[in-house]
Write a protein that holds these residues in place. Structure first.
Motif, PDB file in Angstrom:
ATOM      1  N   ALA A 110       0.482  -1.003  -0.039  1.00 33.14           N
ATOM      2  CA  ALA A 110       0.297   0.021   0.168  1.00 33.14           C
ATOM      3  C   ALA A 110       0.756   0.847   0.089  1.00 33.14           C
ATOM      4  N   LEU A 163       0.698   5.323   0.568  1.00 40.63           N
ATOM      5  CA  LEU A 163      -0.358   6.238   1.010  1.00 40.63           C
ATOM      6  C   LEU A 163       0.714   7.697   0.281  1.00 40.63           C
ATOM      7  N   LYS A 164      -0.140   8.264   0.478  1.00 37.98           N
ATOM      8  CA  LYS A 164       0.735   9.500  -0.029  1.00 37.98           C
ATOM      9  C   LYS A 164       0.633  10.719   0.702  1.00 37.98           C
ATOM     10  N   VAL A 210       5.180  10.133  -0.037  1.00 41.35           N
ATOM     11  CA  VAL A 210       4.935   8.706  -0.148  1.00 41.35           C
ATOM     12  C   VAL A 210       5.473   7.564   1.146  1.00 41.35           C
ATOM     13  N   ILE A 232      -6.516   1.701   4.629  1.00 43.88           N
ATOM     14  CA  ILE A 232      -6.175   2.403   4.582  1.00 43.88           C
ATOM     15  C   ILE A 232      -5.993   2.994   6.243  1.00 43.88           C
ATOM     16  N   PHE A 280      -3.307  13.750   6.854  1.00 44.34           N
ATOM     17  CA  PHE A 280      -4.063  12.537   5.006  1.00 44.34           C
ATOM     18  C   PHE A 280      -5.117  12.663   4.879  1.00 44.34           C
ATOM     19  N   ASN A 338      -5.479   9.553  -3.359  1.00 42.57           N
ATOM     20  CA  ASN A 338      -3.319   9.533  -2.264  1.00 42.57           C
ATOM     21  C   ASN A 338      -3.230   8.329  -1.702  1.00 42.57           C
ATOM     22  N   TYR A 339      -4.280   6.892  -2.045  1.00 44.43           N
ATOM     23  CA  TYR A 339      -3.784   5.908  -1.427  1.00 44.43           C
ATOM     24  C   TYR A 339      -3.945   4.611  -2.754  1.00 44.43           C
ATOM     25  N   SER A 340      -2.841   4.081  -2.774  1.00 40.33           N
ATOM     26  CA  SER A 340      -2.650   2.684  -3.897  1.00 40.33           C
ATOM     27  C   SER A 340      -2.596   1.143  -2.534  1.00 40.33           C
TER      28      SER A 340
END
Length: 301
Positions: A24, A26-27, A76, A99, A119, A125-127
């Motif tokens: 995962a 996260l930005k 990130v 998340i 966040f 903002n996530y993958s």
């Protein structure tokens, strides 16, 4: 599979460890009012650069900064979660829940809620890549278990990876992948090189057992094979490739794919006799060329 896989193949698959895993990314946004920092939140939280963090809790994985590109200004974090933790996270109902759990575990490492404060829960903002839920993988990569190498004194029966390398159904079905690699299991190079092993077996050895062997001792222990140039190849004067054409080696004088199987077997038996005689005379048994070269003088190994 239909028809069923042979028992030895099914047992080999069962004897190689394979587990779930997910990544995962996260930005974070340091400009959010609640964030209140001019640096990535993890730098502010620990007072310096961070190589990686190992969280407690359900996510229980590694997290490390992932601003790989030159000039990147995105904050990130990449997480890598395996095994029991990945299975537990996979029971959650949505990616958003995954998340939120990761954020909670990151927050618990420090005073306050630095991760959550920086966040915004938005799909931009996530993958998440969850290999356990992918229908054609159902997991991340292989690992060795006590049953993968059962030390019975016989490599061919004791090693599950070696058993799975055997082609089945008259050499028409081959297995390949990082899970079959002896020394690079669980890696992309292991998958690439094992794919090359099977590709060579199919295209250069006519789908024979020899082309699927990548250990020299097993190759030399098989009367139908010989070790040459770092590869295991057929010990035949001529062999057919996957397209049905005759492939010539250095001992082959065949020029037509119509050469009869009986001729191949006769030439093969002749070579075997030469090798047995060569061993008794102290001659290198790697091929007829060495035998001929030794005729005029003292035989050497």
């Amino acid at each position: 599979f239909s028809p069923e896989l042979p028992d030895i193949t099914k047992q080999a698959i069962a004897d190689i460890g394979f587990d779930q895993g997910l990544k995962a990314a996260l930005k974070f946004d340091r400009d959010l009012p609640a964030c209140g920092t001019s640096d990535p939140w993890w730098v502010n939280a620990v007072g310096g650069d961070v190589a990686y963090m190992i969280t407690n809790g359900m996510s229980g994985g590694w997290a490390w900064p992932a601003d790989y590109k030159d000039g990147s200004t995105d904050d990130v974090l990449m997480t890598f979660i395996m095994g029991d933790n990945a299975r537990e996270l996979s029971t959650l109902s949505s990616d958003e829940d995954v998340i939120l759990q990761i954020l909670s575990d990151l927050d618990d490492m420090f005073d306050g809620t630095p991760a959550s404060d920086c966040f915004t829960l938005d799909s931009d903002n996530y993958s998440i890549q969850n290999w356990g839920k992918a229908p054609y993988t159902r997991g991340a990569y292989s690992f060795q278990t006590p049953t993968t190498v059962d030390d019975d004194g016989k490599f061919d029966t004791g090693n599950a990876r070696a058993r799975l390398q055997r082609p089945i159904y008259d050499d028409r079905i081959f297995f390949a992948g990082e899970g079959l690699s002896f020394d690079m299991g669980g890696s992309v190079p292991g998958a690439v090189f094992d794919g090359e092993r099977v590709g060579n077996a199919v295209t250069t050895s006519g789908g024979s057992e020899c082309g699927s062997i990548d250990w020299s001792k097993d190759c030399r222990g098989n009367d139908l094979c010989r070790w040459q140039g770092g590869k295991c190849v057929d010990n035949l004067s001529g062999r057919r490739n996957a397209m049905g054409s005759v492939v010539e080696n250095e001992t082959s004088q065949l020029s037509s794919k119509e050469s009869k199987p009986n001729n191949l077997r006769a030439r093969q038996n002749t070579e075997r006799k030469m090798e047995r005689g060569g061993k008794n005379r102290g001659i290198d048994t790697r091929g007829r060329d060495m035998h001929n070269a030794a005729k005029g003088g003292k035989a050497q190994r």
